[in-house]
Write a protein that holds these residues in place. Structure first.
Motif, PDB file in Angstrom:
ATOM      1  N   ALA A 187       5.720  -4.682  -3.339  1.00 59.69           N
ATOM      2  CA  ALA A 187       5.312  -4.783  -2.172  1.00 59.69           C
ATOM      3  C   ALA A 187       5.066  -3.729  -1.055  1.00 59.69           C
ATOM      4  CB  ALA A 187       6.302  -5.876  -1.419  1.00 59.69           C
ATOM      5  N   GLN A 188       5.909  -2.547  -1.375  1.00 61.11           N
ATOM      6  CA  GLN A 188       5.736  -1.108  -0.893  1.00 61.11           C
ATOM      7  C   GLN A 188       4.525  -0.486  -1.228  1.00 61.11           C
ATOM      8  OE1 GLN A 188       9.190   1.340  -1.019  1.00 61.11           O
ATOM      9  NE2 GLN A 188       7.901   2.808   0.041  1.00 61.11           N
ATOM     10  N   ALA A 189       4.254  -0.726  -2.418  1.00 60.54           N
ATOM     11  CA  ALA A 189       2.913  -0.185  -3.139  1.00 60.54           C
ATOM     12  C   ALA A 189       1.701  -0.822  -2.873  1.00 60.54           C
ATOM     13  CB  ALA A 189       3.200  -0.309  -4.585  1.00 60.54           C
ATOM     14  N   ASP A 190       1.772  -2.134  -2.304  1.00 62.66           N
ATOM     15  CA  ASP A 190       0.509  -2.839  -1.883  1.00 62.66           C
ATOM     16  C   ASP A 190       0.435  -2.386  -0.474  1.00 62.66           C
ATOM     17  OD1 ASP A 190       0.207  -4.464  -4.188  1.00 62.66           O
ATOM     18  OD2 ASP A 190       1.298  -6.115  -3.420  1.00 62.66           O
ATOM     19  N   ARG A 191       1.330  -2.028   0.385  1.00 59.33           N
ATOM     20  CA  ARG A 191       1.405  -1.582   1.552  1.00 59.33           C
ATOM     21  C   ARG A 191       0.581  -0.260   1.591  1.00 59.33           C
ATOM     22  NH1 ARG A 191       6.311  -4.290   2.140  1.00 59.33           N
ATOM     23  NH2 ARG A 191       7.385  -2.148   2.139  1.00 59.33           N
ATOM     24  N   VAL A 192       1.029   0.470   0.877  1.00 57.96           N
ATOM     25  CA  VAL A 192       0.566   1.795   0.630  1.00 57.96           C
ATOM     26  C   VAL A 192      -1.070   2.119   0.045  1.00 57.96           C
ATOM     27  CG1 VAL A 192       0.597   4.187  -0.795  1.00 57.96           C
ATOM     28  CG2 VAL A 192       2.729   3.170  -0.013  1.00 57.96           C
ATOM     29  N   VAL A 193      -1.153   1.072  -0.550  1.00 55.38           N
ATOM     30  CA  VAL A 193      -2.697   0.981  -1.008  1.00 55.38           C
ATOM     31  C   VAL A 193      -3.570   0.504   0.022  1.00 55.38           C
ATOM     32  CG1 VAL A 193      -4.521  -0.179  -2.558  1.00 55.38           C
ATOM     33  CG2 VAL A 193      -2.285   0.653  -3.432  1.00 55.38           C
ATOM     34  N   ALA A 194      -2.926  -0.634   0.869  1.00 54.11           N
ATOM     35  CA  ALA A 194      -3.746  -1.272   1.875  1.00 54.11           C
ATOM     36  C   ALA A 194      -3.935  -0.160   3.260  1.00 54.11           C
ATOM     37  CB  ALA A 194      -2.917  -2.379   2.531  1.00 54.11           C
ATOM     38  N   ASP A 195      -2.878   0.733   3.337  1.00 53.63           N
ATOM     39  CA  ASP A 195      -3.018   1.919   4.534  1.00 53.63           C
ATOM     40  C   ASP A 195      -4.327   2.545   4.069  1.00 53.63           C
ATOM     41  OD1 ASP A 195      -1.905   3.196   7.036  1.00 53.63           O
ATOM     42  OD2 ASP A 195      -1.632   4.520   5.166  1.00 53.63           O
TER      43      ASP A 195
END
Length: 347
Positions: free
Chosen positions: A181-189
């Motif tokens: 989930a954290q990786a998804d947030r990093v990518v989205a940012d």
């Protein structure tokens, strides 16, 4: 760096590895991987890659990077590996300035070299519980040797060697360390920052763009290379026929008959600081005839300087820096007015 950025093969044999594994029980060890917070996902996790499926049984604490850029993805998730693999630049810990803030006060990783292939004995001596070779050219033999040391995640199935997209690399690393989930947030940012740059520069949409270097003539980076994808993410279109030239590789040399492919609306050259590459290009009579030169659409970046280095890394940590420093140069170049000076970016 130029040779390292074009093609890497791992040819080092791992003779004596089993004896080494049994012999390195004593002595001091590097500190375990440091992290901010704990994994949010449950273990075990299974990850598919070019050579099969790897299961990570528990949250890894001692991660060794045998790929060339995975440390940035780890740092973006608050995880510091015990070892990285040196690509170019000779930065302490193989951590570039754009990643320093994410490293914080953590102990820098030990640095392995990648010049002559994977240093299997040194990897084994580090006693890793996870090995990452996602942005790599690992062979089946390399993988088999590494998998005997620790769970190993190789380059993704279906991607060319050294061609994994930064989003896929970040999400794969996130899965391996229990932070999907954290990786998804990093990518989205980061994708949001790219979208903002694209929106702020409508002239990029539909304009042709290309990245090239002067390895054994003219070498161009194709649609399966992170550098090529960076341009298309900004709205540029790669030259027609480029995919046929690069084929199943991340890049390829252009024949003299195809120098016309360099005649794009924006052309980024990655050149060596201590080699007169720019002068060679500028003096080439074939290149001199192209509008990309006469209209001042070419941008020159030195490989070992921070902007040029960030262009070759293409990670969630290098991209925000690259957007800040390189996009203004692309804006100046794409207008096609020779009077518009493409200012050299500074760190």
């Amino acid at each position: 760096m130029r040779l390292a950025s074009i093609r890497r093969t791992a040819t080092v044999a791992a003779t004596g590895l089993v004896l080494l594994l049994s012999a390195c029980g004593g002595g001091s060890e590097p500190p375990a991987t440091s992290s901010s917070g704990t994994a949010s996902d449950s273990f075990p996790v299974s990850i598919e890659h070019k050579f099969g499926t790897t299961t990570v049984p528990t949250e890894p604490k001692r991660i060794v990077v045998v790929g060339l850029v995975e440390q940035d993805a780890l740092l973006s998730l608050g995880v510091v590996p015990v070892a990285t693999s040196e690509w170019f630049g000779e930065k302490p810990g193989a951590i570039w300035p754009w990643a320093e803030a994410a490293l914080g006060g953590a102990t820098r990783p030990q640095v392995l070299t990648s010049t002559d292939g994977v240093q299997f004995e040194k990897v084994a001596a580090l006693r890793p519980d996870l090995i990452l070779g996602i942005y790599s050219g690992l062979t089946a033999d390399d993988y088999a040797t590494l998998a005997k040391i620790a769970p190993t995640v190789a380059q993704p199935k279906g991607a060319v060697d050294y061609g994994v997209a930064w989003q896929d690399l970040t999400r794969t690393v996130g899965a391996a360390v229990g932070r999907k989930a954290q990786a998804d947030r990093v990518v989205a940012d980061v994708e949001g920052k790219i979208a903002a740059a694209r929106s702020a520069n409508p002239a990029f949409a539909g304009a042709t763009g290309l990245m090239a270097t002067t390895y054994e003539g003219y070498y161009v980076y194709g649609p399966q290379d992170p550098r090529g994808r960076f341009l298309t993410d900004l709205g540029f279109t790669l030259p027609a026929g480029l995919a046929e030239v690069t084929g199943a590789e991340f890049g390829a040399n252009l024949s003299r008959e195809r120098t016309d492919m360099l005649d794009t609306d924006v052309l980024i050259w990655l050149v060596d600081k201590y080699d007169p590459d720019r002068a060679k290009v500028q003096a080439d009579p074939l290149y001199s005839k192209l509008k990309v030169k006469s209209e001042g659409r070419d941008v020159y970046l030195e490989n070992e300087e921070i902007v040029g280095a960030a262009t070759s890394f293409i990670t969630p940590l290098s991209l925000p820096f690259l957007l800040e420093k390189l996009v203004p140069q692309l804006t100046a170049a794409v207008d096609g007015d020779p009077a518009t000076v493409v200012q050299r970016a500074t760190a």
